[in-house]
Write a protein that holds these residues in place. Structure first.
Motif, PDB file in Angstrom:
ATOM      1  N   GLN A   3      -0.676  -2.293  -6.088  1.00 57.29           N
ATOM      2  CA  GLN A   3      -0.886  -2.401  -4.606  1.00 57.29           C
ATOM      3  C   GLN A   3      -1.112  -3.884  -4.328  1.00 57.29           C
ATOM      4  N   GLY A  52     -10.799   7.803  -4.993  1.00 57.90           N
ATOM      5  CA  GLY A  52     -11.123   7.572  -3.491  1.00 57.90           C
ATOM      6  C   GLY A  52      -9.873   8.184  -3.007  1.00 57.90           C
ATOM      7  N   VAL A  53     -10.034   8.419  -1.755  1.00 59.58           N
ATOM      8  CA  VAL A  53      -9.245   9.174  -0.728  1.00 59.58           C
ATOM      9  C   VAL A  53      -8.944   8.675   0.443  1.00 59.58           C
ATOM     10  N   SER A 100       0.900  -1.119   0.100  1.00 61.36           N
ATOM     11  CA  SER A 100      -0.094   0.118  -0.124  1.00 61.36           C
ATOM     12  C   SER A 100       1.127   1.165  -0.133  1.00 61.36           C
ATOM     13  N   THR A 101       0.792   2.267  -0.833  1.00 60.06           N
ATOM     14  CA  THR A 101       1.459   3.362  -0.977  1.00 60.06           C
ATOM     15  C   THR A 101       1.300   4.181   0.489  1.00 60.06           C
ATOM     16  N   ASN A 102      -0.006   3.934   1.019  1.00 69.55           N
ATOM     17  CA  ASN A 102       0.113   4.689   2.223  1.00 69.55           C
ATOM     18  C   ASN A 102       0.806   4.275   3.454  1.00 69.55           C
ATOM     19  N   TRP A 111      -8.765  -1.615  -1.330  1.00 66.75           N
ATOM     20  CA  TRP A 111      -8.784  -0.651  -2.783  1.00 66.75           C
ATOM     21  C   TRP A 111      -8.189  -1.750  -3.753  1.00 66.75           C
ATOM     22  N   ASP A 154     -15.153  11.086  -1.375  1.00 70.63           N
ATOM     23  CA  ASP A 154     -14.970  10.405  -2.715  1.00 70.63           C
ATOM     24  C   ASP A 154     -15.411  11.664  -3.861  1.00 70.63           C
ATOM     25  N   LYS A 196     -18.350   6.847  -9.069  1.00 72.23           N
ATOM     26  CA  LYS A 196     -17.055   7.080  -8.283  1.00 72.23           C
ATOM     27  C   LYS A 196     -15.890   6.788  -9.152  1.00 72.23           C
ATOM     28  N   PHE A 218      -1.221   6.323  -5.504  1.00 71.58           N
ATOM     29  CA  PHE A 218      -0.240   7.407  -4.825  1.00 71.58           C
ATOM     30  C   PHE A 218      -0.593   7.661  -3.479  1.00 71.58           C
ATOM     31  N   ILE A 240      -4.479   8.458  -2.608  1.00 73.11           N
ATOM     32  CA  ILE A 240      -5.263   8.632  -3.631  1.00 73.11           C
ATOM     33  C   ILE A 240      -5.382   7.512  -4.573  1.00 73.11           C
ATOM     34  N   GLY A 241      -6.460   7.072  -5.040  1.00 71.94           N
ATOM     35  CA  GLY A 241      -6.719   6.114  -6.058  1.00 71.94           C
ATOM     36  C   GLY A 241      -7.405   6.678  -7.107  1.00 71.94           C
ATOM     37  N   GLY A 246      -4.075  -2.996  -1.207  1.00 68.36           N
ATOM     38  CA  GLY A 246      -4.277  -1.294  -1.064  1.00 68.36           C
ATOM     39  C   GLY A 246      -5.468  -1.099  -0.049  1.00 68.36           C
ATOM     40  N   LYS A 247      -5.404   0.224   0.542  1.00 75.81           N
ATOM     41  CA  LYS A 247      -6.463   0.320   1.530  1.00 75.81           C
ATOM     42  C   LYS A 247      -7.547   1.319   1.173  1.00 75.81           C
ATOM     43  N   GLY A 248      -8.731   1.121   1.508  1.00 75.02           N
ATOM     44  CA  GLY A 248      -9.883   2.250   1.300  1.00 75.02           C
ATOM     45  C   GLY A 248     -10.306   2.630   2.659  1.00 75.02           C
ATOM     46  N   GLN A 249     -11.329   3.427   2.528  1.00 77.73           N
ATOM     47  CA  GLN A 249     -12.077   3.923   3.781  1.00 77.73           C
ATOM     48  C   GLN A 249     -12.684   2.736   4.439  1.00 77.73           C
TER      49      GLN A 249
HETATM   50  C1  BTN Z   1     -11.746   4.737  -0.637  1.00 79.97           C
HETATM   51  O1  BTN Z   1     -12.456   5.400  -1.482  1.00 79.97           O
HETATM   52  O2  BTN Z   1     -12.188   3.735  -0.053  1.00 79.97           O
HETATM   53  C2  BTN Z   1     -10.091   5.275  -0.367  1.00 79.97           C
HETATM   54  C3  BTN Z   1      -9.429   4.548  -1.501  1.00 79.97           C
HETATM   55  C4  BTN Z   1      -7.891   5.288  -1.454  1.00 79.97           C
HETATM   56  C5  BTN Z   1      -7.049   4.297  -2.156  1.00 79.97           C
HETATM   57  C6  BTN Z   1      -5.769   4.892  -2.150  1.00 79.97           C
HETATM   58  S1  BTN Z   1      -4.706   3.874  -3.695  1.00 79.97           S
HETATM   59  C7  BTN Z   1      -3.179   4.855  -2.685  1.00 79.97           C
HETATM   60  C8  BTN Z   1      -3.289   4.907  -1.547  1.00 79.97           C
HETATM   61  N1  BTN Z   1      -2.776   3.649  -0.822  1.00 79.97           N
HETATM   62  C9  BTN Z   1      -3.563   2.900  -0.426  1.00 79.97           C
HETATM   63  O3  BTN Z   1      -3.449   1.746   0.012  1.00 79.97           O
HETATM   64  N2  BTN Z   1      -4.977   3.393  -0.557  1.00 79.97           N
HETATM   65  C10 BTN Z   1      -4.751   4.833  -1.137  1.00 79.97           C
END
Ligand code: BTN
Length: 252
Positions: free
Chosen positions: A48, A123-124, A23-25, A59, A113, A120, A69, A142-143, A51-54
């Motif tokens: 990723q 996502g942030v 995950s870039t985060n 993600w 969003d 959509k 990124f 940000i995705g 990848g993580k979402g809200q």
């Molecule tokens: C969402 O709408 O659920 C948030 C999504 C965020 C995705 C981005 S992709 C880059 C960054 N790294 C992650 O793991 N998540 C965010």
């Protein structure tokens, strides 16, 4: 392929590209701890693995087709209870960029969003690290859906679907970072009321009657705005209700 943006003052001047990461985060969060990491550093990847979402969601984005990124910011000028102002600046920067790129209706679904024609596109995920009452680091992930055309969810879209062309990811990233820096600097220089008004003007479902759900109970109401801490204000028959992130979902 990604290059240091020519049109920014500090965002992206340190650009860390990795072909793959969890995950870039998470990577940005580790790098943010190092004194050599400057404010505005950007971590970008093609893929990723986690990848993580809200709200604890994952993600998922097709490898190499989208922008995934994270920007490391140090908004020491904000105190903890003002952290939603950063969400506002980020959502405005992304939506400014999309409005310049595409001739369709761009809106912000609270908290951040980004929707185009109600679907959509971006996502942030902002993860703030607090030191006492101030924010020491903000990890702004940000995705943005760009060249991917097949999605698991029918309410997702991408620039490629909307414009039917293949975009160059490095050029998009450069332009997007530029727009985001403009809004971040605007926030830093104190233009907060103006920004809140612009955010409200772009808010999805604002002043329209809809159905929401909270704690598994549906109710109808009308979004009227946000309070000082960024809670969503929904007017209902019994009065205004205030929701923090994760406490309410949009139904229909
Ligand atoms: C969402 O709408 O659920 C948030 C999504 C965020 C995705 C981005 S992709 C880059 C960054 N790294 C992650 O793991 N998540 C965010």
């Amino acid at each position: 392929m990604y290059k240091i943006p020519a049109n920014t003052l500090f965002i992206g001047k340190q650009l860390i590209y990795v072909p793959e990461c969890q995950s870039t985060n998470d990577l940005a969060s580790q790098l943010g701890m190092q004194p050599s990491t400057l404010e505005g550093a950007v971590v970008v990847t093609d893929h990723q693995t986690s990848g993580k979402g809200q709200r604890g969601n994952v993600w998922i984005a097709e490898s190499g087709k989208n922008l995934t990124f994270t920007i490391i910011l140090k908004p020491h000028f904000l105190i903890a209870h003002q952290q939603f102002q950063l969400n506002i600046a980020i959502a405005l920067g992304i939506s400014d960029f999309l409005m310049d790129t595409i001739d369709s209706q761009v809106s912000i679904k609270w908290p951040n969003d980004i929707l185009i024609d109600g679907k959509k596109v971006c996502g942030v995920l902002i993860e703030n690290q607090l030191r006492g009452e101030t924010i020491s680091h903000s990890i702004v992930g940000i995705g943005l859906n760009v060249n991917q055309v097949d999605f698991q969810f029918e309410n997702a879209t991408s620039l490629g679907i909307l414009i039917n062309k293949i975009f160059a990811l490095p050029t998009l990233l450069e332009d997007l970072l530029h727009k985001m820096e403009i809004r971040y600097l605007q926030l830093r220089s104190g233009h907060r009321d103006l920004m809140i008004n612009e955010y409200l003007n772009r808010l999805y479902w604002r002043d329209e009657k809809h159905v929401f759900s909270s704690e598994q109970v549906e109710f109808s109401g009308t979004i009227r705005g946000i309070d000082n801490t960024g809670r969503l204000i929904i007017e209902t028959q019994t009065g205004n209700r205030f929701f923090s992130m994760k406490e309410v979902t949009y139904v229909r």
